[in-house]
Scaffold this active site. Structure first.
Site, PDB file in Angstrom:
ATOM      1  N   GLY A 240       4.817   6.321   2.643  1.00 22.17           N
ATOM      2  CA  GLY A 240       3.452   5.960   2.286  1.00 22.17           C
ATOM      3  C   GLY A 240       2.535   6.396   3.404  1.00 22.17           C
ATOM      4  O   GLY A 240       2.927   7.157   4.278  1.00 22.17           O
ATOM      5  N   SER A 241       1.303   5.906   3.380  1.00 18.67           N
ATOM      6  CA  SER A 241       0.364   6.265   4.447  1.00 18.67           C
ATOM      7  C   SER A 241      -0.935   5.508   4.249  1.00 18.67           C
ATOM      8  O   SER A 241      -1.261   5.066   3.142  1.00 18.67           O
ATOM      9  CB  SER A 241       0.044   7.768   4.447  1.00 18.67           C
ATOM     10  OG  SER A 241       1.195   8.547   4.643  1.00 18.67           O
ATOM     11  N   ASN A 242      -1.696   5.393   5.329  1.00 13.93           N
ATOM     12  CA  ASN A 242      -3.106   5.037   5.282  1.00 13.93           C
ATOM     13  C   ASN A 242      -3.885   6.157   5.942  1.00 13.93           C
ATOM     14  O   ASN A 242      -3.409   6.787   6.884  1.00 13.93           O
ATOM     15  CB  ASN A 242      -3.408   3.761   6.079  1.00 13.93           C
ATOM     16  CG  ASN A 242      -2.589   2.571   5.643  1.00 13.93           C
ATOM     17  OD1 ASN A 242      -2.555   2.217   4.480  1.00 13.93           O
ATOM     18  ND2 ASN A 242      -1.934   1.937   6.604  1.00 13.93           N
ATOM     19  N   ASN A 512      -2.274   4.742  -0.687  1.00 14.10           N
ATOM     20  CA  ASN A 512      -1.224   5.067  -1.656  1.00 14.10           C
ATOM     21  C   ASN A 512      -1.437   4.511  -3.041  1.00 14.10           C
ATOM     22  O   ASN A 512      -0.604   4.730  -3.921  1.00 14.10           O
ATOM     23  CB  ASN A 512       0.182   4.686  -1.153  1.00 14.10           C
ATOM     24  CG  ASN A 512       0.489   5.299   0.188  1.00 14.10           C
ATOM     25  OD1 ASN A 512       0.821   4.591   1.121  1.00 14.10           O
ATOM     26  ND2 ASN A 512       0.356   6.608   0.298  1.00 14.10           N
ATOM     27  N   ARG A 541      -1.961  -3.876   0.668  1.00 15.85           N
ATOM     28  CA  ARG A 541      -2.317  -2.942   1.747  1.00 15.85           C
ATOM     29  C   ARG A 541      -3.627  -2.234   1.433  1.00 15.85           C
ATOM     30  O   ARG A 541      -4.481  -2.063   2.309  1.00 15.85           O
ATOM     31  CB  ARG A 541      -1.179  -1.944   1.989  1.00 15.85           C
ATOM     32  CG  ARG A 541      -1.437  -0.980   3.126  1.00 15.85           C
ATOM     33  CD  ARG A 541      -0.141  -0.423   3.702  1.00 15.85           C
ATOM     34  NE  ARG A 541       0.695   0.196   2.705  1.00 15.85           N
ATOM     35  CZ  ARG A 541       0.597   1.467   2.299  1.00 15.85           C
ATOM     36  NH1 ARG A 541      -0.329   2.256   2.821  1.00 15.85           N
ATOM     37  NH2 ARG A 541       1.409   1.951   1.393  1.00 15.85           N
TER      38      ARG A 541
END
Length: 807
Positions: A240-242, A512, A541
């Site tokens: 995943g990622s931000n 995501n 998130r």
């Protein structure tokens, strides 16, 4: 000229950058992109590698082949065993070296066993799939500069192998560490490209067999829809990622800011590796590359910065085949029979006879009998399923990355995406020195419009497409074939004009979920279901991230320091919503257990290493968050208030008491105090040293996401599988040098013998950063500057030619 003058002052006028790299004959250069033998150069490639703190190389070369050479050499120095293991995978040779039943590390293959992985990649090899993609003219195929980079990378890797002794015990003396070719490098890129498509179906592709005499039941539509939804849920992704980009309207100096926080594996072949790549007058970019990649995948230059997040676009679709009643390997299209193509593959197996299996291919792609263990797609006498993956024809991701490295603005990045169309399964978030921000879900997706799905979905597809974006189209009608957009560089994909894109918003953020809430005040709508969903609950998130960055944008006057604070704020959104109610309900659930209830009540609602009570809430919440949303919350989701709903903890739910009592009992059984500091029981071991780790799991909603591995007998969470990886906070102050702070959480080298095996992990534990050295004056001032001239024909060890320069 200034750069060359500085080199002369250091006594480096003769380095490869300027004069020492022998040029290839012009015929060899013209042919180099298509040469795939074990000698990918003429023996004259070279580069200068200047190491600064934490082993970060600044690679300088005169052209793309030489830059690739320096990159391949330096990557091998840090990760030779991980790289070699990946090349065994993409060659289809794991069973030969490691046996058929062991499992790949998952970085390049989703297969559960080596044999399945080998059968797939050997099939790719035998069909010459990657060779055909390399031979495809740009823009549909990779460009000349990228081919030169790959050619040079292979030569650099080979030169390092020839000139050095391997010290990493993971592959020291191993016969599977071998030289590579340009084709091997390209195969690795292909494997990454298909991770979201054929890569998900490796087991189902290699296990597909025509049915026997026994009847085969059709898949259950409801169960298949749920499995597809779970498979493509952001919560289920291994990565995943931000990322957030702020426009100049929010910053102290009216220039853009970017914070990138990708959540990638901490082990194996999908790790990031840091470097700066420079061809004077042509390219100057700093950032992180996926191992085996010759370009910077996420990074910055003096004008732009970008990061990526794993996107919600569904990169595959299925075609349901109507089979000839007399022959299940023949399918009907508009009533006419069409035979499946047999792809017979043989794999060498360690200590056993070779294994030969047949795969079955159609005009749509391979027949597949499952997409993971929970999503069976049985091949019956009347029905089979073929998998379409447009990224199996996409070897352009490096072209996109290289174009980003050269970009001078977010406008340039949009133009690069339109020209190359190479990103398989990621969004792009970017900012520039002019104050612009960008979010775009520009990825290679099958051209499944909602209209096509409405007209051509089979009964199974009518359930799976709305639930997950996985289309199951009627493969028996040519009228249901996937069409093409005029601006698409390859058939069967969406063109760039259809991509969800947000430009110049105060902030553009993604964690995501789909593109819908990249900015809560400017929702993106109007895209097809295959891109992602609309007006549905967001992950905690995403909710926490939007709350945080919107508040930052409202404050204005932002600087890089604000990005750094956001990265390690370690706020737990789940706690802000639930811990007060949980603490109040605790005495009724655990009568007389004052220690547990006190630990919850006193917790600071953060995931810092010193946060007491965080571990108890974590273990409780992991169990509680598996319940349906209606059982978790009293106030349901509202599309009119997606950031703040659902809310209000449902402590009356039977699952609440079960999760809380279970967490308390679990920690006590493991001998872990309920109010222990998080870092005492969430850590990694590196060379015998325990390094505390902060951050939290997906369901907690922490921006600084880590997915630790639970080992109660070992003391709690004793390793990290995925999580914050190459973090970068980037801005500009009006000078020539970007203002950048970076951190590679798992450090630069996977070799335990390296001084850079865990040094940045220690920094991460202490929430400290690396000040990027981008400009020449900063590189040359590094107190740990070490210059290595790397040459293909070098016969002495690199240490013999290295210089340590201070001042």
């Amino acid at each position: 000229m200034l750069f060359r003058t500085r080199l002369r002052r250091l006594g480096l006028a003769g380095v490869a950058l300027v004069t020492a790299a022998a040029a290839l004959p012009s015929a060899a250069v013209a042919d180099s992109g298509d040469r795939h033998d074990r000698h990918p150069s003429g023996g004259g490639l070279s580069a200068v590698v200047r190491y600064t703190e934490h082993g970060i190389p600044h690679i300088v070369a005169k052209d793309y082949a030489n830059l690739g050479f320096g990159t391949g050499w330096a990557q091998a120095a840090d990760h030779v065993c991980v790289l070699a293991d990946g090349f065994v995978t993409v060659r289809g040779e794991r069973s030969r070296h490691f046996g058929p039943d062991a499992a790949p590390d998952g970085s390049l293959s989703s297969a559960k066993k080596n044999l399945s992985s080998d059968l797939y990649f050997a099939g790719v090899r035998d069909a010459r799939t990657v060779e055909k993609l390399l031979a495809t003219p740009a823009p549909a195929g990779p460009g000349r500069q990228v081919k030169e980079l790959m050619r040079g990378w292979a030569a650099g890797y080979n030169a390092w192998l020839k000139q050095n002794r391997i010290t990493d015990p993971a592959c020291r003396g191993a016969d599977w560490v071998r030289p590579v070719s340009t084709l091997d490098v390209a195969r690795r890129g292909f494997a990454v490209s298909v991770l979201g498509g054929q890569g998900r179906g490796i087991e189902g592709i290699t296990a597909a067999r025509p049915p026997g005499a026994a009847p085969v039941a059709a898949p259950d539509a409801a169960a298949t829809a749920k499995a597809a939804r779970d498979l493509f849920s952001p919560d289920s992704a291994a990565m995943g990622s931000n990322a957030v980009a702020f426009s100049g309207a929010t910053t102290a100096n009216r220039r853009g800011l970017l914070l990138g926080n990708p959540h990638y594996p901490w082990q194996g072949g999908r790790r990031f590796w840091q470097s700066q790549q420079t061809i004077p007058g042509e390219l100057n970019v700093s950032g992180a590359s996926l191992l085996g990649t010759a370009v910077v995948n996420i990074g910055f230059n003096d004008k732009v910065a970008w990061s990526h997040t794993v996107a919600t676009g569904v990169t595959l679709n299925l075609h349901q085949l109507a089979l000839d009643p007399a022959d299940p390997t023949t399918y009907l299209v508009d009533g006419s029979p069409e035979r499946m193509r047999k792809r017979t593959v043989t794999v060498q197996v360690k200590g056993k006879e070779p294994v030969t299996r047949t795969q079955w291919w159609t005009r749509y792609g391979p027949v597949v009998t499952s997409l993971g263990p929970s999503l069976p797609l049985p091949w019956s006498a009347t029905t089979a399923y073929a998998l379409n993956d447009p990224n199996a024809a996409n070897l352009r991701a490096s072209d996109t990355a290289l174009a980003f490295g050269k970009a001078r603005s977010t406008d340039d990045m949009v133009r690069a995406l339109r020209r190359t169309q190479g990103l398989p399964w990621i969004n792009t978030i970017a900012a520039d020195a002019q104050g612009h921000s960008l979010f775009t879900q520009s990825q290679v997706l099958p051209r499944i419009t909602d209209d096509l799905a409405q007209r051509c979905s089979t009964p199974l597809g009518k359930v799976t497409y709305p639930a997950s974006g996985v289309a199951v189209l009627d493969g028996s009608r040519t009228g249901c074939a996937i069409g093409s957009d005029k601006d698409a560089v390859q058939p069967g994909i969406f063109g760039p004009s259809t991509m969800p894109t947000l430009r110049d918003a105060l902030y553009a953020e993604n964690s995501n979920d789909s593109a819908w809430l990249a900015n809560a005040d400017r929702p993106l709508t109007g895209y097809e279901r295959v891109f992602g969903n609309l007006a549905t609950p967001r992950s905690l998130r995403t909710r926490g991230a939007v709350q945080d960055v919107a508040a930052m944008a409202d404050r204005r006057g932002l600087t890089v320091a604000d990005l750094q604070r956001q990265q390690f704020a370690n706020r737990v959104p789940a706690a802000d919503l639930a811990v007060a109610d949980a603490a109040r309900a605790c005495p009724a659930v655990l009568p007389g257990d004052t220690a547990a209830c006190a630990a919850l009540a006193a917790w600071d609602r953060r995931a810092d290493t010193g946060s007491r009570g965080a571990l108890l809430f974590d273990r409780f919440w992991r169990a509680f968050a598996t319940l349906p949303l209606a059982e978790q919350w009293k106030v349901p989701f509202s599309a009119a208030d997606p950031v703040n709903t659902p809310n209000t903890l449902n402590t009356a739910s039977p699952g609440f008491a079960k999760a809380l009592t279970g967490a308390v009992a679990e920690l006590r059984a493991a001998g872990i105090p309920l109010d222990a500091p998080l870092g005492a029981h969430q850590f990694v071991m590196r060379n015998g040293k325990r390094i505390p780790v902060h951050g939290g799991t997906e369901s907690l909603g922490v921006w600084n996401k880590v997915e630790p591995v639970w080992n109660a007998p070992g003391g709690g969470y004793t390793e990290v599988s995925t999580g914050s990886s190459h973090i970068q906070a980037v801005g500009w102050d009006g000078g020539r040098c970007p203002v950048a702070r970076t951190l590679l959480t798992y450090s630069q080298s996977s070799n335990p013998a390296s001084p850079h095996y865990s040094d940045q992990t220690v920094l991460f534990s202490g929430e400290r950063w690396v000040t990027s050295r981008f400009c020449e004056k900063d590189i040359l001032r590094s107190p740990q500057l070490r210059i290595v001239r790397v040459r293909e024909r070098q016969v002495v060890s690199p240490e013999a030619t290295a210089e340590r320069i201070t001042g």
